[in-house]
Scaffold this active site. Structure first.
Site, PDB file in Angstrom:
ATOM      1  N   GLY A   1       3.263  -2.729   0.825  1.00  0.00           N
ATOM      2  CA  GLY A   1       3.140  -4.027   1.454  1.00  0.00           C
ATOM      3  C   GLY A   1       1.740  -4.594   1.275  1.00  0.00           C
ATOM      4  N   CYS A   2       1.618  -5.913   1.447  1.00  0.00           N
ATOM      5  CA  CYS A   2       0.323  -6.566   1.228  1.00  0.00           C
ATOM      6  C   CYS A   2      -0.699  -6.169   2.291  1.00  0.00           C
ATOM      7  CB  CYS A   2       0.508  -8.078   1.196  1.00  0.00           C
ATOM      8  SG  CYS A   2       1.460  -8.750   2.585  1.00  0.00           S
ATOM      9  N   TYR A   3      -0.308  -6.283   3.574  1.00  0.00           N
ATOM     10  CA  TYR A   3      -1.189  -5.827   4.648  1.00  0.00           C
ATOM     11  C   TYR A   3      -1.555  -4.356   4.441  1.00  0.00           C
ATOM     12  CZ  TYR A   3      -0.484  -9.721   8.030  1.00  0.00           C
ATOM     13  OH  TYR A   3      -0.484 -10.918   8.695  1.00  0.00           O
ATOM     14  N   ALA A   4      -0.541  -3.564   4.081  1.00  0.00           N
ATOM     15  CA  ALA A   4      -0.728  -2.114   3.981  1.00  0.00           C
ATOM     16  C   ALA A   4      -1.670  -1.747   2.844  1.00  0.00           C
ATOM     17  CB  ALA A   4       0.620  -1.429   3.794  1.00  0.00           C
ATOM     18  N   THR A   5      -1.606  -2.465   1.724  1.00  0.00           N
ATOM     19  CA  THR A   5      -2.497  -2.174   0.601  1.00  0.00           C
ATOM     20  C   THR A   5      -3.951  -2.343   1.013  1.00  0.00           C
ATOM     21  OG1 THR A   5      -0.861  -2.797  -1.076  1.00  0.00           O
ATOM     22  CG2 THR A   5      -3.183  -2.907  -1.715  1.00  0.00           C
TER      23      THR A   5
END
Length: 879
Positions: free
Chosen positions: A696-700
């Site tokens: 995910g974008c937040y997770a990256t």
């Protein structure tokens, strides 16, 4: 105890009632008088905690090696020879705080620049208010008695403003307003009371510095009979430089440097190599042309160790303490020479001395002698500067081998004057392709990454290359290197001969070795191992997969990989289409969208593609026939399972095995899928994968922002994340409603968000995550509070991040907290901040990412490249 005069000066700076009369403050200051003023001053004892804090801040703009190297250089000369800094009037009015902070940093680490300032813009305003119309002849201000009186009062005022500001910050500063420059009339009939500097009062400047004060000079001069004359501040700075011969002459500029025809800042100019060519360019005119010409005339009269920097005051530390700098660096440099035979060298013994300076042990001389014998019999091309501060030797391509950089040796002087950069520029001009190796623990590994297109590690060495555009060629090179190591780069007979010579020498009584010049190069074999220093590096492939799994579509194919995109309507799908359109080795064959079926795909130019409404059955049959090499699932969470199972079904009755990359969260917690974050997951896992769960974008951004400190965690990290509304998708909702978001910020969820679980699972450490959405369109900012199990400094933490992400082309470690505005549209992640609280056991790290690119489409393409056997960054504009 300070002397009475010094106390009065200090009190005046603090706006005390005990202020010296104006007349007393502008008397000429002789060296003896100044020494008497300050002789009873207690020696300034640097506050060690403040010094450490400043060095820590300096390390936030560059690597530990860079900061220590430049500090050592600057403090290795007498204080007055550090730097002359010219400050324009606009800097004093618009950037005074930044200027004083920069000077404060230098002062606290024991560096004492000599500052000379002007006040041109302020003078124009005052003359206008006084009804005096400014007059200029040939760009020089005509100065009559009225103008001089206004100018003199203004200079006194601006000087004391700067001194007061510095004193408020705890920086001792000495106003030296008159008597510093001796002058004669430039041309009394033409320009009036304008001076030509004939001498500098060095003693007064040196006395101020020796007593721990920054000297602050005005650009006013005096004739032998005491007449005050106006002098251009640039001219005054140049004459100061000629008198003091500093390492640096700095011109502070609002623009922050010189710019070329395209509007790009010029990083560096080497006058000996570039001056004639530069001055022939049509865009080098007016002020730019005059500035370059004047700087050349100045540097021609100064030691070659002196350089000029044009820089914004806010970037002064980065310019002074990093290799990359921030403004425009101008130096004389040294012209490079080349040789293609030993007879081209004036002194072969001197060449041997250069080759031996980076080696140690009893075998050094014998090994170098063998190398010289090899060069006598074989073709090569050598590049070096006059003093031999830098030497590079390239062996040409032969027997299927690529051109190889066999030797690169740099002295301290060569490194600090950027001769290494000059040599690499020449290498790239003359050698379109080049291969070389560096020890994996080299502290300057990042420098080589910048010079290369890719690299791979084997047995403690990293092989670099540039110019190898053919993926098949790169794969073979990497495959051979991982199997045979460095021997594949050199001549095997030579390697044997060198070893035999070394063995023979080691059996004899060791001879006294020549004293070694300081060098940033590590000890190494002569062939194929150009090295700089020692530091911990990372061991992973940063460019291509040398051994794509058997049966997978890879870079050895004679056709592009065929890609099918399921769910192409969303923002991420559109970004991926744009990237695939520019990819040299992939073709988009199928795009599926129920809503857009039958319409032509826009934004893809390689061929006409029409949206389809593919069913799971269609996908199964396409996989069975081998129509697709890579499936990209760009569907909402919980939707793609039937399509993935259809691919599985198609594989059962076919030898074809495609790659699947899923952009949703459906398989991120499935251990049979490979998690696709190349910077943190072993790339070997991705090159062997056939099904990849894109993070995910937040997770990256959160993982990259926390991962280097996982071994140092003293508790749960807390992540406060804010995303633009494109992260909420295209389906209308309050979270992507611009009107609802205006003057507003909305949390996605307060606890238990899926990315909280994703990050915690991947890092192996629990984190708290509170995501929000705001009114901008794209880009995410994370502010991450990280508790530490032991006290650490900001500098140490930044170094950990730099080491962890060395060579990662899509991760940029910066000093300040990065901004969303700067990351929008870029393909990587920026990480910065690194501010530690008073206890030293909590740090705040900030990370930014474009949620549609590295947060989704760019990362997807990285994974596709690795899994399909292409260069990892193929088709991706790196940061």
């Amino acid at each position: 105890m300070l002397s009475a005069c010094a106390v009065a000066l200090r009190a005046g700076a603090r706006r005390s009632v005990r202020r010296l009369p104006t007349r007393a403050r502008v008397l000429p200051v002789t060296a003896a008088r100044l020494q008497r003023q300050l002789s009873t001053s207690t020696a300034r004892t640097t506050d060690l905690s403040a010094r450490g804090m400043i060095i820590q801040t300096l390390s936030s703009v560059g690597s530990k090696r860079e900061v220590q190297q430049y500090l050592s250089l600057f403090t290795g000369v007498s204080s007055q020879r550090f730097a002359v800094i010219k400050v324009g009037g606009a800097i004093l009015t618009d950037h005074l705080d930044e200027l004083c902070k920069a000077l404060g940093f230098l002062y606290t680490v024991g560096l004492y620049p000599v500052i000379v300032h002007g006040a041109g813009p302020q003078l124009n305003n005052l003359l206008e208010e006084a009804g005096i119309e400014p007059q200029f002849e040939e760009g020089i201000r005509v100065t009559d008695a009225k103008t001089l009186r206004v100018a003199r009062n203004l200079f006194m005022k601006e000087n004391m403003n700067l001194v007061n500001k510095l004193e408020e910050m705890g920086v001792h500063a000495q106003p030296l307003t008159t008597g510093m420059f001796r002058a004669e009339y430039l041309n009394k009939e033409k320009w009036g009371l304008v001076g030509k500097v004939t001498g500098v009062n060095k003693e007064a400047i040196e006395a101020a510095i020796s007593c721990g004060y920054l000297p602050i000079l005005t650009s006013m001069a005096e004739t032998e009979d005491g007449q005050i004359l106006n002098v251009n501040a640039d001219v005054a700075a140049a004459e100061l430089a000629r008198a003091l011969e500093p390492l640096k002459v700095v011109y502070l500029s609002e623009k922050g440097g010189l710019f070329d025809a395209s509007g790009s800042k010029i990083s560096a100019i080497n006058l000996d190599e570039e001056y004639d060519h530069l001055m022939s360019q049509s865009w080098v005119k007016y002020g730019t042309r005059l500035k370059i010409k004047e700087i050349k005339e100045l540097l021609d009269t100064l030691p070659r160790t002196t350089s000029v920097a044009i820089i914004h005051p806010g970037d002064l530390q980065k310019e002074l303490f990093t290799d990359s700098g921030a403004g425009t660096l101008i130096r004389r440099g040294n012209k490079l020479h080349s040789a293609s035979s030993l007879s081209d060298f004036k002194d072969v013994e001197a060449l041997k001395a250069v080759l031996i300076r980076d080696r140690e042990g009893p075998d050094a001389k014998a090994t170098v002698d063998e190398y010289i014998e090899f060069l006598k019999e074989n073709p090569f091309k050598a590049y070096y500067d006059g003093p031999m501060n830098a030497l590079a030797i390239v062996l040409p391509a032969n027997d299927g081998r690529h051109p190889t950089l066999a030797t690169l040796t740099i002295t301290k002087a060569g490194w600090l004057t950027n001769v290494a950069d000059n040599i690499f520029t020449t290498l790239k001009k003359e050698h379109p392709q080049l291969v070389w190796t560096v020890k994996e623990d080299d502290e300057n590994l990042g420098w080589f990454y910048d010079k290369s297109d890719g690299s791979v590690t084997s047995e403690g060495c990293r092989m670099f290359w540039y110019g190898l555009g053919n993926s098949k060629e790169i794969n073979k090179l990497m495959h051979d290197f991982t199997l045979h190591g460095r021997a594949m780069l050199g001549d095997s007979n030579l390697e044997s001969r060198l070893q035999k010579a070394a063995s023979k020498a080691s059996s004899t009584k060791p001879k006294a070795q020549q004293a070694r010049n300081y060098s940033t190069l590590a000890r190494r074999p002569i062939l194929s191992t150009p090295l700089f220093g020692q530091s911990k590096g990372r061991g992973y492939v940063t460019q291509t997969n040398p051994n794509p799994p058997i049966g997978k579509k890879n870079a050895s194919m004679d056709r592009p990989a065929r890609v099918a995109l399921i769910g192409a309507r969303g923002y991420t799908g559109q970004e991926l289409i744009r990237l695939l359109d520019a990819h040299p080795n992939m073709e988009l064959r199928h795009v599926s969208s129920r809503e857009l079926a039958g319409q032509k795909l826009e934004g893809y130019t390689k061929q006409d593609v029409v949206y389809e409404n593919l069913s799971p059955e269609d996908v199964r049959d396409m996989e069975k026939r081998g129509d697709v090499d890579c499936w990209v699932m760009a569907l909402p969470n919980g939707v793609c399972k039937p399509f993935v199972e259809a691919v599985y079904e198609g594989r059962k009755s076919s030898n074809h095995k495609s790659v699947i990359v899923d952009l949703s969260a459906d398989y991120r917690f499935d251990n049979t899928w490979t998690y696709g974050l190349p910077e943190l997951v072993p790339r070997a896992n991705l090159t062997a994968a056939t099904q990849i769960a894109n993070p995910g974008c937040y997770a990256t951004a959160a993982q990259l922002g926390i991962a280097p400190l996982v071994p140092h965690l003293g508790g749960m990290p807390h992540v406060f994340g804010v995303s633009g509304y494109s992260g909420a998708g295209t389906k209308p909702s309050p979270k992507n409603d611009v009107e609802n978001l205006t003057n507003n910020i909305i949390p996605y969820s307060l606890t238990g968000h899926i990315h909280e679980r994703e990050v915690s699972t991947q890092l192996g450490a629990e984190i708290a995550f509170v995501p929000h959405v705001a009114v901008w369109f794209r880009g995410i900012h994370h502010t991450i509070s990280i508790p530490l199990k032991q006290s650490m400094t900001s500098r140490d933490i930044r170094q950990i991040y730099q080491d962890r992400y060395a060579g990662e082309k899509l991760v940029k470690v910066v000093g300040e907290a990065p901004s969303v505005k700067n990351i929008s549209g870029k393909h990587g992640v920026e990480i910065g901040g690194f501010e530690v609280d008073k206890s030293g056991k909590r740090v705040v790290v900030c990370a930014t990412i474009d949620n549609l690119l590295k947060g989704a489409a760019t990362q997807c393409l990285q994974n596709m490249n690795l899994a399909l056997g292409y260069a990892e960054y193929e088709g991706i504009p790196v940061m």
